[in-house]
Motif scaffolding. Structure first.
Motif, PDB file in Angstrom:
ATOM      1  N   ASN A 131       0.832  -1.214   0.000  1.00  0.00           N
ATOM      2  CA  ASN A 131       0.000   0.000   0.000  1.00  0.00           C
ATOM      3  C   ASN A 131       0.865   1.262   0.000  1.00  0.00           C
ATOM      4  O   ASN A 131       0.605   2.204  -0.751  1.00  0.00           O
ATOM      5  CB  ASN A 131      -0.941   0.010   1.214  1.00  0.00           C
ATOM      6  CG  ASN A 131      -1.996  -1.082   1.101  1.00  0.00           C
ATOM      7  OD1 ASN A 131      -2.228  -1.613   0.020  1.00  0.00           O
ATOM      8  ND2 ASN A 131      -2.634  -1.442   2.216  1.00  0.00           N
ATOM      9  N   ALA A 132       1.904   1.262   0.850  1.00  0.00           N
ATOM     10  CA  ALA A 132       2.784   2.448   0.902  1.00  0.00           C
ATOM     11  C   ALA A 132       3.521   2.599  -0.433  1.00  0.00           C
ATOM     12  O   ALA A 132       3.700   3.713  -0.933  1.00  0.00           O
ATOM     13  CB  ALA A 132       3.775   2.316   2.059  1.00  0.00           C
ATOM     14  N   ALA A 133       3.930   1.488  -1.021  1.00  0.00           N
ATOM     15  CA  ALA A 133       4.642   1.532  -2.309  1.00  0.00           C
ATOM     16  C   ALA A 133       3.743   2.157  -3.373  1.00  0.00           C
ATOM     17  O   ALA A 133       4.186   3.010  -4.147  1.00  0.00           O
ATOM     18  CB  ALA A 133       5.068   0.125  -2.722  1.00  0.00           C
ATOM     19  N   TYR A 134       2.501   1.758  -3.388  1.00  0.00           N
ATOM     20  CA  TYR A 134       1.556   2.295  -4.386  1.00  0.00           C
ATOM     21  C   TYR A 134       1.425   3.815  -4.226  1.00  0.00           C
ATOM     22  O   TYR A 134       1.469   4.560  -5.207  1.00  0.00           O
ATOM     23  CB  TYR A 134       0.212   1.588  -4.220  1.00  0.00           C
ATOM     24  CG  TYR A 134      -0.820   1.989  -5.247  1.00  0.00           C
ATOM     25  CD1 TYR A 134      -0.739   1.535  -6.555  1.00  0.00           C
ATOM     26  CD2 TYR A 134      -1.873   2.841  -4.907  1.00  0.00           C
ATOM     27  CE1 TYR A 134      -1.685   1.901  -7.501  1.00  0.00           C
ATOM     28  CE2 TYR A 134      -2.824   3.214  -5.847  1.00  0.00           C
ATOM     29  CZ  TYR A 134      -2.723   2.736  -7.147  1.00  0.00           C
ATOM     30  OH  TYR A 134      -3.649   3.111  -8.085  1.00  0.00           O
ATOM     31  N   ARG A 135       1.320   4.247  -2.971  1.00  0.00           N
ATOM     32  CA  ARG A 135       1.202   5.697  -2.726  1.00  0.00           C
ATOM     33  C   ARG A 135       2.459   6.436  -3.200  1.00  0.00           C
ATOM     34  O   ARG A 135       2.401   7.577  -3.622  1.00  0.00           O
ATOM     35  CB  ARG A 135       0.961   5.971  -1.237  1.00  0.00           C
ATOM     36  CG  ARG A 135      -0.438   5.565  -0.747  1.00  0.00           C
ATOM     37  CD  ARG A 135      -0.729   6.147   0.628  1.00  0.00           C
ATOM     38  NE  ARG A 135       0.154   5.633   1.667  1.00  0.00           N
ATOM     39  CZ  ARG A 135      -0.067   4.504   2.367  1.00  0.00           C
ATOM     40  NH1 ARG A 135      -1.152   3.780   2.137  1.00  0.00           N
ATOM     41  NH2 ARG A 135       0.790   4.109   3.283  1.00  0.00           N
ATOM     42  N   ASN A 136       3.622   5.733  -3.118  1.00  0.00           N
ATOM     43  CA  ASN A 136       4.888   6.363  -3.530  1.00  0.00           C
ATOM     44  C   ASN A 136       5.238   6.095  -4.989  1.00  0.00           C
ATOM     45  O   ASN A 136       6.353   6.420  -5.435  1.00  0.00           O
ATOM     46  CB  ASN A 136       6.026   5.871  -2.624  1.00  0.00           C
ATOM     47  CG  ASN A 136       5.903   6.448  -1.220  1.00  0.00           C
ATOM     48  OD1 ASN A 136       5.617   7.632  -1.069  1.00  0.00           O
ATOM     49  ND2 ASN A 136       6.093   5.619  -0.205  1.00  0.00           N
ATOM     50  N   GLY A 137       4.336   5.458  -5.720  1.00  0.00           N
ATOM     51  CA  GLY A 137       4.559   5.256  -7.160  1.00  0.00           C
ATOM     52  C   GLY A 137       5.602   4.211  -7.492  1.00  0.00           C
ATOM     53  O   GLY A 137       6.400   4.384  -8.421  1.00  0.00           O
ATOM     54  N   ILE A 138       5.619   3.116  -6.736  1.00  0.00           N
ATOM     55  CA  ILE A 138       6.567   2.037  -7.045  1.00  0.00           C
ATOM     56  C   ILE A 138       5.884   0.681  -6.815  1.00  0.00           C
ATOM     57  O   ILE A 138       5.048   0.547  -5.904  1.00  0.00           O
ATOM     58  CB  ILE A 138       7.880   2.174  -6.214  1.00  0.00           C
ATOM     59  CG1 ILE A 138       8.870   1.053  -6.572  1.00  0.00           C
ATOM     60  CG2 ILE A 138       7.628   2.227  -4.725  1.00  0.00           C
ATOM     61  CD1 ILE A 138      10.285   1.289  -6.039  1.00  0.00           C
TER      62      ILE A 138
END
Ligand SMILES: Cc1ncc(COP(=O)(O)O)c(C=O)c1O
Length: 459
Positions: free
Chosen positions: A404-411
């Motif tokens: 989820n955090a990766a998605y928010r950070n575009g990765i």
């Protein structure tokens, strides 16, 4: 409206691979719409840096027009040709020849499949046939590594050593066995490379002795265990295991489905140690994911054993409608051209030091217990206590938090169930892309560490 409809329809109809069905329905799909280079775009318009090459396969990156053209030209000319009844097609013949040129010496025969699972399954069937044909029908037991991944066919899933693929599927089968992985970070003999190698060799010898060498057919191994969380055995391990198989008179099968096609540096990981397996399975990077295709390469010993069996005039009953599919083969030929003449393999070797440096930089992050990698294949094992190497409590659902955090950070990267992060960026990746990858990754680790439940467990 449009995206809501798609997500709703996915929920109602599409079964996803290796996913918990009900939680997926609750969560809903992230629908990917387009890709260029190493960036994906979803239907909401979010741009995502793909640090996992799709599923360790899109080695050349998205959007290569020359591959699209090769596929379209072949579709126009001849979209399908069977390999049954002595028919063949030009791209399949040329691709087989090219693979023989590029693979370790001694692998002269190629059987095409649709992907990695059926390449493994085909290898098992050919080995069974080989021992029957050469008059040693007792040699039917197979050995593989704990945490190894060899696909999810009915036989391959039992060679796989991951509990998720065994649970409720009634595998491993009685003739499938496992020995411990060569896992320096968690090895009972410590991380000394020679000790880890000696331990693996001893484990293989002990398992063969327990079963009786006269009953053992083959040992299967990935040169780097990708789906285990990128477990990288010490240099020399692959050669030691290969040599032990030769000495014990069992076949050695290298599963290069992930490690092939420049992922670890050379065209195949076996090259690094001068290893020629008896059989080699491959897929993924063979077509860079632009079309489905896999292959089993075999030595003349195995091929001739089958060919010259007691009933040489009868068909060898193994094959698929799409073995050697001309469109996939045309794609494969163009992808191989991009790796070699197109300079993509050389690019992978040029980027590897920066990738390694990026991994090592993360070692001091409070969440990181171990980093490891080879070429452009990397693993970052997260722990709640570095000294004790304690894994996070599964109740914390760390992989979900990371994703989820990766998605928010575009990765996008792979977040394994045990909290290890897997990285396998396109091997065509540029220097700026690599910097962006590690910046977004560090930001993601920081964001997850800032979540109060995670911070509490790290202490
Ligand atoms: C080493 C290895 N073997 C086999 C497979 C199965 O390949 P496929 O998913 O194409 O069936 C995979 C897939 O990740 C793999 O990593």
């Amino acid at each position: 409206m449009y995206s809501n409809h798609l997500i709703e329809s996915d929920r109602n109809h599409l079964i996803h691979p290796v996913t918990a069905f009900r939680p997926h329905e609750r969560r809903g799909a992230t629908v990917l719409a387009s890709g260029k280079g190493m960036y994906l775009r979803d239907i909401e318009g979010n741009e995502l840096l793909d640090a996992f090459a799709g599923l360790w396969c899109v080695n050349v990156g998205y959007g290569h027009e020359s591959i699209v053209e090769a596929a379209a030209a072949q579709m126009r000319r001849l979209p399908y040709a069977t390999g049954y009844f002595h028919f063949a097609n030009e791209p399949a013949i040329r691709l087989a020849e090219r693979l023989v040129e590029l693979s370790p010496p001694g692998l002269d025969r190629v059987f095409f499949t649709l992907g990695g699972s059926d390449a493994v399954d085909s290898a098992v069937r050919f080995i069974v046939n080989y021992y029957n044909a050469t008059g040693r029908p007792a040699k039917k037991h197979f050995i593989a590594l704990d945490k190894g991944y060899h696909g999810s066919s009915t036989t391959g899933s039992g060679l796989t050593g991951l509990p998720a693929f065994h649970r409720d599927f009634d595998v491993p089968l009685p003739w499938q066995h496992h020995i411990p992985a060569a896992y320096p970070y968690r090895s009972p003999v410590g991380s000394d490379p020679q000790a880890v190698i000696d331990r693996s060799v001893a484990d293989l010898r002990a398992k063969v002795a327990e079963l009786g060498a006269e009953n053992v057919a083959a040992f299967f191994a990935e040169p780097v265990q990708g789906s285990a969380g990128v477990i990288v055995p010490p240099p020399g391990w692959l050669k030691a295991m290969r040599d032990t198989c030769t000495e014990l008179d069992i076949l050695f099968v290298a599963d290069e489905v992930i490690t092939g096609f420049g992922r670890t540096g050379p065209m195949f990981a076996c090259e690094t140690e001068g290893v020629s397996p008896d059989l080699m399975t491959m897929a993924k990077g063979l077509t860079s994911g632009y079309a489905p295709m896999g292959a089993v390469l075999m030595s003349d010993k195995v091929y001739s054993g089958i060919a010259d069996g007691p009933r040489p005039e009868l068909p060898i009953g193994h094959g698929f409608t799409y073995s050697g599919h001309p469109v996939s083969a045309a794609v494969g030929l163009e992808v191989l051209r991009l790796y070699t003449e197109g300079g993509i393999l050389a690019n992978a070797q040029e980027r590897a030091p920066r990738f390694r440096e990026g991994l090592l930089d993360l070692q001091d992050h409070p969440l990181v217990g171990n980093v490891r990698g080879v070429g452009l294949l990397g693993g970052i094992e997260l722990v709640s206590d570095k000294a004790e190497k304690t894994r996070f409590d599964p109740a914390l659902r760390l992989p979900e938090r990371l994703t989820n955090a990766a998605y928010r950070n575009g990765i996008i990267f792979r977040a394994f169930g045990d909290g290890t992060i897997g990285l396998a960026p396109a091997i065509s990746c540029g220097a700026d892309d690599m910097d962006r990858l590690f910046a977004r990754l560090r930001k993601t680790l920081n964001d997850v560490l800032d979540e109060p439940e995670v911070r509490r467990e790290v202490g």
